[in-house]
Design an enzyme around this catalytic site. Structure first.
Site, PDB file in Angstrom:
ATOM      1  N   ARG A  15       0.832  -1.205   0.000  1.00  0.00           N
ATOM      2  CA  ARG A  15       0.000   0.000   0.000  1.00  0.00           C
ATOM      3  C   ARG A  15       0.869   1.258   0.000  1.00  0.00           C
ATOM      4  NH1 ARG A  15      -4.874  -1.022   2.442  1.00  0.00           N
ATOM      5  NH2 ARG A  15      -3.751  -2.316   3.933  1.00  0.00           N
ATOM      6  N   TYR A  16       1.971   1.227   0.738  1.00  0.00           N
ATOM      7  CA  TYR A  16       2.889   2.365   0.834  1.00  0.00           C
ATOM      8  C   TYR A  16       4.188   1.960   0.146  1.00  0.00           C
ATOM      9  CZ  TYR A  16      -0.216   3.404   4.808  1.00  0.00           C
ATOM     10  OH  TYR A  16      -1.302   3.621   5.620  1.00  0.00           O
ATOM     11  N   ARG A  59       7.062  -0.188   2.316  1.00  0.00           N
ATOM     12  CA  ARG A  59       6.767  -1.320   3.183  1.00  0.00           C
ATOM     13  C   ARG A  59       5.655  -2.186   2.613  1.00  0.00           C
ATOM     14  NH1 ARG A  59       3.706   3.241   6.479  1.00  0.00           N
ATOM     15  NH2 ARG A  59       4.864   4.415   4.977  1.00  0.00           N
ATOM     16  N   CYS A 106      -5.176 -17.610  13.968  1.00  0.00           N
ATOM     17  CA  CYS A 106      -4.779 -16.822  15.139  1.00  0.00           C
ATOM     18  C   CYS A 106      -5.008 -17.686  16.372  1.00  0.00           C
ATOM     19  CB  CYS A 106      -5.643 -15.569  15.248  1.00  0.00           C
ATOM     20  SG  CYS A 106      -5.600 -14.531  13.776  1.00  0.00           S
ATOM     21  N   CYS A 152     -10.744 -12.193  17.370  1.00  0.00           N
ATOM     22  CA  CYS A 152     -11.281 -10.979  17.980  1.00  0.00           C
ATOM     23  C   CYS A 152     -12.582 -10.623  17.266  1.00  0.00           C
ATOM     24  CB  CYS A 152     -10.262  -9.852  17.838  1.00  0.00           C
ATOM     25  SG  CYS A 152      -8.613 -10.401  18.339  1.00  0.00           S
ATOM     26  N   CYS A 166     -12.367  -7.937  14.463  1.00  0.00           N
ATOM     27  CA  CYS A 166     -11.237  -8.045  13.518  1.00  0.00           C
ATOM     28  C   CYS A 166     -11.603  -7.523  12.130  1.00  0.00           C
ATOM     29  CB  CYS A 166     -10.807  -9.500  13.405  1.00  0.00           C
ATOM     30  SG  CYS A 166      -9.478  -9.728  12.205  1.00  0.00           S
ATOM     31  N   ARG A 207     -10.056  -8.287   9.511  1.00  0.00           N
ATOM     32  CA  ARG A 207      -9.836  -9.364   8.529  1.00  0.00           C
ATOM     33  C   ARG A 207     -10.685 -10.581   8.875  1.00  0.00           C
ATOM     34  NH1 ARG A 207      -3.894  -8.095   8.663  1.00  0.00           N
ATOM     35  NH2 ARG A 207      -3.694  -6.448   7.123  1.00  0.00           N
ATOM     36  N   ASP A 237     -12.577  -0.396  12.431  1.00  0.00           N
ATOM     37  CA  ASP A 237     -12.831  -0.456  10.985  1.00  0.00           C
ATOM     38  C   ASP A 237     -14.266  -0.910  10.704  1.00  0.00           C
ATOM     39  OD1 ASP A 237     -10.206   0.256   9.987  1.00  0.00           O
ATOM     40  OD2 ASP A 237      -9.546  -1.622  10.908  1.00  0.00           O
ATOM     41  N   ASP A 290      -8.027   3.898   9.326  1.00  0.00           N
ATOM     42  CA  ASP A 290      -7.722   3.412   7.982  1.00  0.00           C
ATOM     43  C   ASP A 290      -8.830   3.872   7.055  1.00  0.00           C
ATOM     44  OD1 ASP A 290      -5.351   1.529   7.345  1.00  0.00           O
ATOM     45  OD2 ASP A 290      -5.914   1.047   9.403  1.00  0.00           O
ATOM     46  N   LYS A 306      -3.648   5.045   6.198  1.00  0.00           N
ATOM     47  CA  LYS A 306      -4.073   5.598   7.493  1.00  0.00           C
ATOM     48  C   LYS A 306      -4.095   7.115   7.452  1.00  0.00           C
ATOM     49  CE  LYS A 306      -2.190   1.946  10.364  1.00  0.00           C
ATOM     50  NZ  LYS A 306      -1.882   1.113   9.184  1.00  0.00           N
TER      51      LYS A 306
HETATM   52  S1  SF4 Z   1      -7.332  -8.853  15.241  1.00  0.00           S
HETATM   53 FE1  SF4 Z   1      -7.832 -10.402  13.681  1.00  0.00          FE
HETATM   54  S2  SF4 Z   1      -5.847 -11.039  12.832  1.00  0.00           S
HETATM   55 FE2  SF4 Z   1      -5.437 -10.011  14.813  1.00  0.00          FE
HETATM   56  S3  SF4 Z   1      -5.428 -11.700  16.363  1.00  0.00           S
HETATM   57 FE3  SF4 Z   1      -7.511 -10.825  16.296  1.00  0.00          FE
HETATM   58  S4  SF4 Z   1      -8.579 -12.161  14.833  1.00  0.00           S
HETATM   59 FE4  SF4 Z   1      -6.396 -12.468  14.480  1.00  0.00          FE
END
Ligand code: SF4
Length: 365
Positions: free
Chosen positions: A96-97, A100, A109, A113, A116, A118, A279, A316, A323
């Protein structure tokens, strides 16, 4: 809710297991089965032990325990809310940048979360780890782009790899002349601190590049004695650490909670780095705050802790535009001058101090 609170010996992945441990009401199971069919669930024994099942507002539970509210996706929420796909030249890479890239090696994971960004991509049954061919393609892309100075291994969680595999990957990346920094974005020291073994710490250190570990934690209670020891093992080994947190309604959306978290990071020798605005991930509106509330909290935080404890509040921009700093502004002009005037007056500014009091700069016109 039942007050049974015995620590599980394995990671809880099914709503029925959460109910058996008193972490969700049995009556909620039909809805939670629907949530779990769409978004991965995992609560490690270390995280489960932190949850108070008698507190319906528990800030740890809100982060990890699925809720029926996740079924209510809003029209403005998107499966790829920060636009990773728009910047993915080869599988596993997000560029994206200019200087990096993100390198997404695994899609699993230790915990999942509920906020999340993603969440549509991570978890068992979503994608799998990169194939050997895709991994080699990604390395070839990094080699072919000398402007890439930093490679960030991210999520899924790179510390779900074995130390042996991680060491191989670190060596491959450090072997590329222009890659100087390898970032590791992880929740493992909090979610499963026992994974930070001597072998894992050794794998993170590599000749030819500097490793930075970014710890993701959102509440001071996540910085347990075991989590602090895991971080200390990395810092003692010479690995610098920064923090990443997400501003979450009912978890840390007040100055006192953020103050405790940021002080905790600094005590662990972890420099507060980013506080992300939530997000627009599907089914997460119940966990987002408003930008105005975020700015108000940041203003209050500045009055309570030193610069060492201040994260950058960022958002973001949806669509993959990167960002933007989202913090409050403390300085604004009080006069304007015309380009045509021969002697423009010196510009004056209104400045707000940490108590909220307004001052002028320069003080005298
Ligand atoms: S925020 Fe998303 S990618 Fe990061 S640990 Fe939690 S579930 Fe996994």
């Amino acid at each position: 809710m039942s007050s049974i609170n015995f620590k599980p010996i394995t990671t809880l992945r099914e709503p029925t297991e959460l109910a058996a441990h008193g972490l969700v009401p049995v009556a909620d199971l039909p809805n939670l089965e629907k949530v779990a069919a769409r978004y991965a669930v995992a609560v490690t024994p270390d995280v489960a032990a932190l949850i108070d099942p008698d507190d319906p507002q528990d800030p740890i539970a809100r982060q990890y325990i699925p809720s029926a509210e996740e079924l209510a996706a809003q029209p403005n929420e998107k499966p790829d809310p920060i636009g990773d796909d728009a910047h993915s030249p080869v599988s596993g890479i997000v560029h994206r940048y200019p200087d990096r890239v993100l390198f997404k090696l695994v899609h699993v994971c230790a915990v999942y979360c509920r906020f999340c960004f993603r969440r549509e991509m991570v978890g068992p049954g979503k994608a799998t780890a990169l194939s050997e061919g895709a991994y080699e393609n990604a390395l070839a892309y990094i080699r072919a782009h000398p402007e890439i100075w930093e490679v960030i291994l991210t999520g899924g969680d790179p510390l779900m790899l074995s130390p042996r595999r991680l060491a191989e990957i670190m060596a491959d990346l450090a072997g590329i002349d222009h890659v100087k920094i390898i970032g590791i974005h992880t929740r493992v020291p909090v979610a499963e601190p026992s994974r930070i073994s001597r072998e894992m710490v050794a794998a993170l250190k590599v000749r030819g590049a500097t490793t930075w570990v970014a710890l993701h934690a959102n509440h001071a209670r996540e910085l347990t004695r075991k989590a602090r020891a895991a971080c200390a093992a990395m810092v003692d080994a010479g690995i610098p650490m920064v923090s990443q947190s997400v501003l979450l309604r009912g978890v840390n959306d007040n100055a006192a909670a953020l103050e405790a978290l940021m002080r905790g990071f600094v005590e662990c020798r972890i420099k507060p780095y980013y506080l992300h605005h939530g997000d627009l991930a599907p089914g997460t509106s119940h966990l987002r705050t408003t930008l105005e509330h975020g700015q108000e909290i940041m203003r209050a935080l500045r009055g309570r802790v030193s610069g060492l404890c201040q994260p950058d509040y960022v958002i973001d921009i949806p669509g993959g535009h990167g960002k933007a700093p989202a913090g409050p502004s403390y300085i604004s002009p009080v006069n304007s001058f015309s380009q045509e005037s021969e002697q423009p007056p010196e510009r004056r500014y209104r400045m707000v101090d940490y108590c909220g009091d307004v001052h002028l700069y320069p003080p005298e016109p």
